[in-house]
Motif scaffolding. Structure first.
Motif, PDB file in Angstrom:
ATOM      1  N   SER A 120      -3.030  47.103 -30.046  1.00 37.86           N
ATOM      2  CA  SER A 120      -3.282  48.516 -29.764  1.00 37.86           C
ATOM      3  C   SER A 120      -3.026  49.397 -30.973  1.00 37.86           C
ATOM      4  O   SER A 120      -3.406  50.569 -30.984  1.00 37.86           O
ATOM      5  N   ARG A 131      -7.831  49.556 -30.096  1.00 36.58           N
ATOM      6  CA  ARG A 131      -7.187  50.575 -29.278  1.00 36.58           C
ATOM      7  C   ARG A 131      -8.011  50.873 -28.031  1.00 36.58           C
ATOM      8  O   ARG A 131      -9.218  50.634 -27.992  1.00 36.58           O
ATOM      9  N   PRO A 132      -7.368  51.422 -27.012  1.00 42.37           N
ATOM     10  CA  PRO A 132      -8.115  51.808 -25.808  1.00 42.37           C
ATOM     11  C   PRO A 132      -9.090  52.938 -26.101  1.00 42.37           C
ATOM     12  O   PRO A 132      -8.939  53.678 -27.074  1.00 42.37           O
ATOM     13  N   ASP A 162     -10.811  56.451 -26.048  1.00 41.05           N
ATOM     14  CA  ASP A 162     -10.219  57.784 -26.060  1.00 41.05           C
ATOM     15  C   ASP A 162     -11.156  58.764 -25.353  1.00 41.05           C
ATOM     16  O   ASP A 162     -12.276  58.996 -25.795  1.00 41.05           O
ATOM     17  N   HIS A 219     -13.381  47.109 -17.826  1.00 43.63           N
ATOM     18  CA  HIS A 219     -11.970  47.051 -18.245  1.00 43.63           C
ATOM     19  C   HIS A 219     -11.849  46.692 -19.721  1.00 43.63           C
ATOM     20  O   HIS A 219     -11.039  47.285 -20.444  1.00 43.63           O
ATOM     21  N   LEU A 240     -12.735  49.752 -21.741  1.00 44.08           N
ATOM     22  CA  LEU A 240     -11.700  50.781 -21.664  1.00 44.08           C
ATOM     23  C   LEU A 240     -10.459  50.375 -22.442  1.00 44.08           C
ATOM     24  O   LEU A 240      -9.764  51.220 -23.018  1.00 44.08           O
ATOM     25  N   SER A 241     -10.185  49.073 -22.492  1.00 47.23           N
ATOM     26  CA  SER A 241      -8.965  48.579 -23.152  1.00 47.23           C
ATOM     27  C   SER A 241      -9.110  48.484 -24.652  1.00 47.23           C
ATOM     28  O   SER A 241      -8.145  48.704 -25.388  1.00 47.23           O
ATOM     29  N   HIS A 242     -10.317  48.152 -25.135  1.00 45.35           N
ATOM     30  CA  HIS A 242     -10.524  47.936 -26.558  1.00 45.35           C
ATOM     31  C   HIS A 242     -11.849  48.558 -26.993  1.00 45.35           C
ATOM     32  O   HIS A 242     -12.909  48.232 -26.443  1.00 45.35           O
TER      33      HIS A 242
END
Length: 486
Positions: A253, A259-260, A262, A300, A303-305
């Motif tokens: 992260s 990173r997720p 933004d 998912h 959204l996570s990466h």
């Protein structure tokens, strides 16, 4: 030409294949013209460097030769084929070759995508979906191996989904794609992961007395795909190397592309996500539970990466295309290919020739330039003149240093450095503690630093005894040690 043939030619509309080719050619030319934007990540440097090493030595790397903090540690290049291709393109055409290769891969992915959804949407709708996928993916479209693997990802996922939609056996013809994918990029693990939910849907929609046969077919296909992914110079170790980066845990992260997503300001990904939700609700698209699980998994991941956004952009439309068609029952106008080959074949050659001619003409009047923020040449020259040999570098400068034969403190090969080392580096780069920074620099006998101007550690070094600022510009700050390390 007879009157009958003339009437036939003039009455034929543009075939889907020609339409898709025109879209692909347009995307290729667009990316080629804005090609400097594809050179915004210094990872491109080290991928080309590794590819050239493989070509020069006719061998594969098994240990690190590019850093001084992990020199000799086990390391495998699971994107070796992409690196060789990029190195070859660069050696023949410079940055223009790397840009053209990247643009061609993106265009090919979009053409494949259009062909896969062609029977489910009217031409204008599928072009809009393709452009949406392109726009959503654009932040991560860079001259790097994952883009070369993009057409294979689209073809693989689309082929699996089409097989289930048509209630067909597993598409064994796709197995060679897995072999190529496993040599191009570590993202092939996604292709393996997609087999399970898609096989589950095949089992879900099969009749009770057919389930054992369906389960056996897809099980054998999964095993064959797993074996195909091991057809690399590293054999089964390719799987372990690709999965190793996922074991880095929280440190991922802290790397920008891991990173997720933004949502603090509205962007293409958010608009696409909301738009697809609205479309599904307005049209009442009904999906099976396994397909819903697949879409939730892909969402998912995105959204996570951030780096998984292109997976979402291409796979979600592929997954909902057939259910959307069945629900909306649109009248898709078919084109008689037999009646149009007289038009489509010369037109296709004209499109390809025109795109090639325009790209060559543009290259003759434009020099592609790598992003200066990723290539601090002046600061590196200053450090070399000062004979600094062990440089504590910013994470984003690692590829540029490797390309210039300067051993790195760290670079983007996160799987090489591991979670503990990366966390120690990131704490030092953030300048949380002067003692912590000093201890790390002393531990590795660092005699120079190369950081971005906004990096807290760069500002801290201005105040640390034994260090002095050597060079600074808008892109980088260099410090050198003026007192022996403790």
């Amino acid at each position: 030409m007879s009157l009958a043939v003339a009437n036939r030619v003039t009455s034929v509309r543009m075939t889907p294949a020609l339409l898709h080719l025109c879209v692909g050619a347009g995307i290729f030319l667009f990316l080629f013209i804005v090609g400097d934007r594809l050179l915004h990540d210094s990872d491109t440097y080290w991928h080309i460097k590794v590819g050239q090493w493989i070509i020069d030595h006719a061998a594969m790397p098994y240990s690190d030769i590019y850093s001084f903090t992990r020199a000799g540690s086990p390391w495998m290049s699971n994107a070796w084929l992409s690196q060789v291709i990029y190195a070859t393109a660069y050696s023949h055409a410079g940055w223009a070759g790397a840009v053209a290769l990247t643009a061609l891969a993106v265009a090919a992915a979009l053409v494949i995508f259009l062909n896969l959804i062609g029977s489910c949407f009217e031409p204008v709708h599928r072009i809009l979906l393709a452009l949406l996928a392109f726009v959503v993916s654009s932040p991560h479209l860079l001259a790097r191996p994952h883009v070369l693997a993009l057409p294979i990802m689209v073809a693989w996922a689309g082929g699996l989904i089409r097989a289930v939609d048509q209630r067909s056996p597993p598409p064994w013809v796709l197995l060679p794609l897995m072999v190529v994918w496993a040599n191009l990029h570590g993202g092939f693990v996604l292709g393996l992961a997609l087999i399970a939910p898609i096989a589950l849907e095949a089992l879900w929609q099969s009749k009770h007395d057919e389930r054992i046969a369906v389960a056996t077919q897809w099980g054998l296909f999964g095993v064959a795909a797993l074996l195909a992914s091991c057809c690399t110079p590293y054999l089964h170790n390719t799987l372990f190397a690709a999965a190793k980066i996922l074991s880095l845990g929280p440190v991922l992260s802290l790397v920008s592309e891991w990173r997720p997503a933004d949502f603090s300001s509205i962007g293409p990904f958010e608009l696409a996500l909301l738009g697809l939700i609205g479309l599904a609700l307005s049209r009442g698209v009904v999906l099976s539970l396994p397909r819903i699980a697949l879409l939730l998994l892909v969402t998912h991941m995105a959204l996570s990466h951030v780096r998984c956004v292109e997976v979402f952009a291409f796979l979600v439309p592929l997954a909902i295309a057939r259910p959307f068609r069945d629900r909306a029952a649109p009248a898709i106008h078919a084109i008689d290919a037999r009646a149009s080959w007289l038009v489509s074949t010369p037109a296709a050659l004209a499109v390809i020739g025109g795109a090639l001619a325009l790209s060559l003409a543009y290259t003759a009047h434009h020099d592609f330039v790598f992003d200066r923020a990723q290539a601090p040449a002046a600061a590196l020259d200053a450090l070399r003149q000062h004979q600094a040999r062990r440089i504590f570098n910013d994470y984003q400068f690692g590829g540029f240093l490797i390309a210039n034969d300067v051993p790195t403190f760290i670079d983007s090969r996160a799987e090489l450095y591991g979670q503990q080392f990366m966390m120690k580096y990131l704490r030092a780069a953030e300048g949380r503690s002067r003692d912590e920074v000093a201890a790390l620099l002393d531990e590795f006998k660092v005699d120079g630093t190369l950081l971005t101007p906004d990096q807290p550690a760069a500002q801290l070094l201005d105040q640390m005894p034994g260090w002095t600022r050597l060079y600074a510009d808008d892109f980088a700050v260099a410090h050198v040690r003026v007192a022996p390390a403790k």
